[in-house]
Design a protein around this motif. Sequence first.
Motif, PDB file in Angstrom:
ATOM      1  N   GLY A 400     -11.128  -1.432   1.475  1.00 44.02           N
ATOM      2  CA  GLY A 400     -10.395  -0.566   0.061  1.00 44.02           C
ATOM      3  C   GLY A 400      -9.291  -0.079   0.704  1.00 44.02           C
ATOM      4  O   GLY A 400      -8.310   0.087   0.286  1.00 44.02           O
ATOM      5  N   ASN A 401      -9.121  -0.245   1.954  1.00 45.11           N
ATOM      6  CA  ASN A 401      -7.571   0.226   3.503  1.00 45.11           C
ATOM      7  C   ASN A 401      -6.786  -0.641   3.462  1.00 45.11           C
ATOM      8  O   ASN A 401      -5.891  -0.218   2.861  1.00 45.11           O
ATOM      9  CB  ASN A 401      -8.975   1.463   4.437  1.00 45.11           C
ATOM     10  N   LEU A 407      -8.146  -4.026  -1.464  1.00 48.05           N
ATOM     11  CA  LEU A 407      -6.502  -3.440  -2.264  1.00 48.05           C
ATOM     12  C   LEU A 407      -6.415  -3.818  -3.660  1.00 48.05           C
ATOM     13  O   LEU A 407      -6.296  -2.967  -4.857  1.00 48.05           O
ATOM     14  CB  LEU A 407      -5.519  -4.008  -1.309  1.00 48.05           C
ATOM     15  N   ILE A 410      -9.469  -2.356  -5.939  1.00 46.64           N
ATOM     16  CA  ILE A 410      -8.985  -1.191  -6.631  1.00 46.64           C
ATOM     17  C   ILE A 410      -7.778  -0.882  -7.125  1.00 46.64           C
ATOM     18  O   ILE A 410      -7.205  -0.097  -8.336  1.00 46.64           O
ATOM     19  CB  ILE A 410      -8.821  -0.405  -5.709  1.00 46.64           C
ATOM     20  N   PRO A 415     -10.831   3.251  -7.417  1.00 41.10           N
ATOM     21  CA  PRO A 415     -11.681   3.659  -6.730  1.00 41.10           C
ATOM     22  C   PRO A 415     -13.087   3.113  -6.340  1.00 41.10           C
ATOM     23  O   PRO A 415     -13.483   3.343  -7.844  1.00 41.10           O
ATOM     24  CB  PRO A 415     -11.300   5.208  -6.052  1.00 41.10           C
ATOM     25  N   SER A 451      -9.202   5.374  -0.915  1.00 43.93           N
ATOM     26  CA  SER A 451     -10.842   3.726  -1.885  1.00 43.93           C
ATOM     27  C   SER A 451     -11.363   4.019  -2.251  1.00 43.93           C
ATOM     28  O   SER A 451     -12.391   2.921  -2.875  1.00 43.93           O
ATOM     29  CB  SER A 451     -10.268   3.095  -0.873  1.00 43.93           C
ATOM     30  N   TYR A 452     -11.824   5.506  -2.837  1.00 51.52           N
ATOM     31  CA  TYR A 452     -13.419   6.035  -2.539  1.00 51.52           C
ATOM     32  C   TYR A 452     -12.970   6.826  -3.552  1.00 51.52           C
ATOM     33  O   TYR A 452     -12.673   7.789  -3.153  1.00 51.52           O
ATOM     34  CB  TYR A 452     -14.472   5.694  -1.899  1.00 51.52           C
TER      35      TYR A 452
END
Length: 455
Positions: A400-401, A407, A410, A415, A451-452
């Motif tokens: 997610g980063n 990406l 998300i 997230p 991202s979470y």
Amino acid sequence: MTVKNCEITIRPNGALQILSKQEANQLCDHSDKGLNDLLRRCALAVLNTGNNLDSGEKLLEMHPEFDIKVQSRGRGIELILCNPPETAFIDGEMIEGLREHLFAVVRDLIYVRNSIIDSGLFDLTTSKGITNAVFHILRNAEVLRTNEEPNLVACWGGHAVSRREYEYSRHVGISLGERRLNICTGCGPGVMKGPMRGAEAGHHNQRFNNRRYIGLSEPGIIAAEAPNTVVNELVILPDIEKRLEAFVRLAHGIVIFPGGPGTLEELLYILSIMLDPKNANLPYPLVLTGDHGSHAYFDEVKHFIAATLGEIAAERLNIILGDATSVASYMRQSMQLVKEDRKQTSDAYYFNWQLHIEPELQMPFEPTHASMRALNLTKNQPAHQLAAQLRCAFSGIVAGNVKAEGLRAIAQHGPFELKGDPQIMQALGRLLDFMIQQKRMKIDADNYIPSYRII
């Protein structure tokens, strides 16, 4: 900057002189079954070696006109680079190290697709089949050397680190190099580069000629984090799980420096292996280290491990702070223990066959909103299995980063959500908040959006 409106043709020096026309067509194929998109992303990262970005999407935005084509002619393979980055050339000639890395990418993408995934020779649904595939990928890349005693240290750590932490990792590298130990890292910036740069100096001091700076990456990572300039042996594994297995089977010991979620993923991976009762008697030296300013970081890491995996797991963390010489001396002494164990068990020095790795550490984990929510982050399981589940959680945060697919997911759905036992989730949230405060999530950490979401 980009060399605009031009095409530059390069050929390999030495290895990989020949590709079949079918292989060349695969590398030029833009369809979902082709390899061109993957090749383009990896090649662009290689040509930007030395930059400090950690986003493959940003790299593509900076070079929207870049393309790469492959031709198989009578005299061998040619790569045609369209509008490549200007920094990859010196006086009109491509930097030799980048040329080698480009053809390493071609070699590994073709070999993995044709000889591993599509060949039918490897059962990638079984533990033995996956280990066999990792072995063949490393052998094909010629990084397995049969006549060398244990001397390879894997160095893990963050790419978004302070100058102070980078310099300490370089000093550790000097001490390792002076003890004639070689280095294997994820090949990116930060403390993936520092130990290699230091080992260069240490090897030079000892006039040690067998200098190995091995970089192990995978397509999602290399597209986001370009290789550093020191790597002289580059291998692209097909996914993060095979990359991690390559590390622990190829290296003879591990040094872990401060880092972000990717470093915690790596720590949890090796802890899952070390806590597995089937590996109880195997010597595998592990050191966590940083400069004296890293006390708070390692205190948080140890608190997290104790709160989630228990005090027994926390006691496995051999932490040495501010003493590069002690780190290197410990690794040098441990190499003898590894050597004696391999001799007694008739195991190879160049590949750790006897290490037991559970299938859940080997099967590719695809971070999606559903798979992240489904992780078993509870204590109703053995510690080594919980460590494997937590490894997946951090793998999803990494995706997610910095990874393109994470990406996109998300951006579309929000997230990733993580849920589990309150004690575990509290410890996880505390550690992640600490990493955000220390700006360890991304290089552009000032603008970091998680991202979470912890539930």
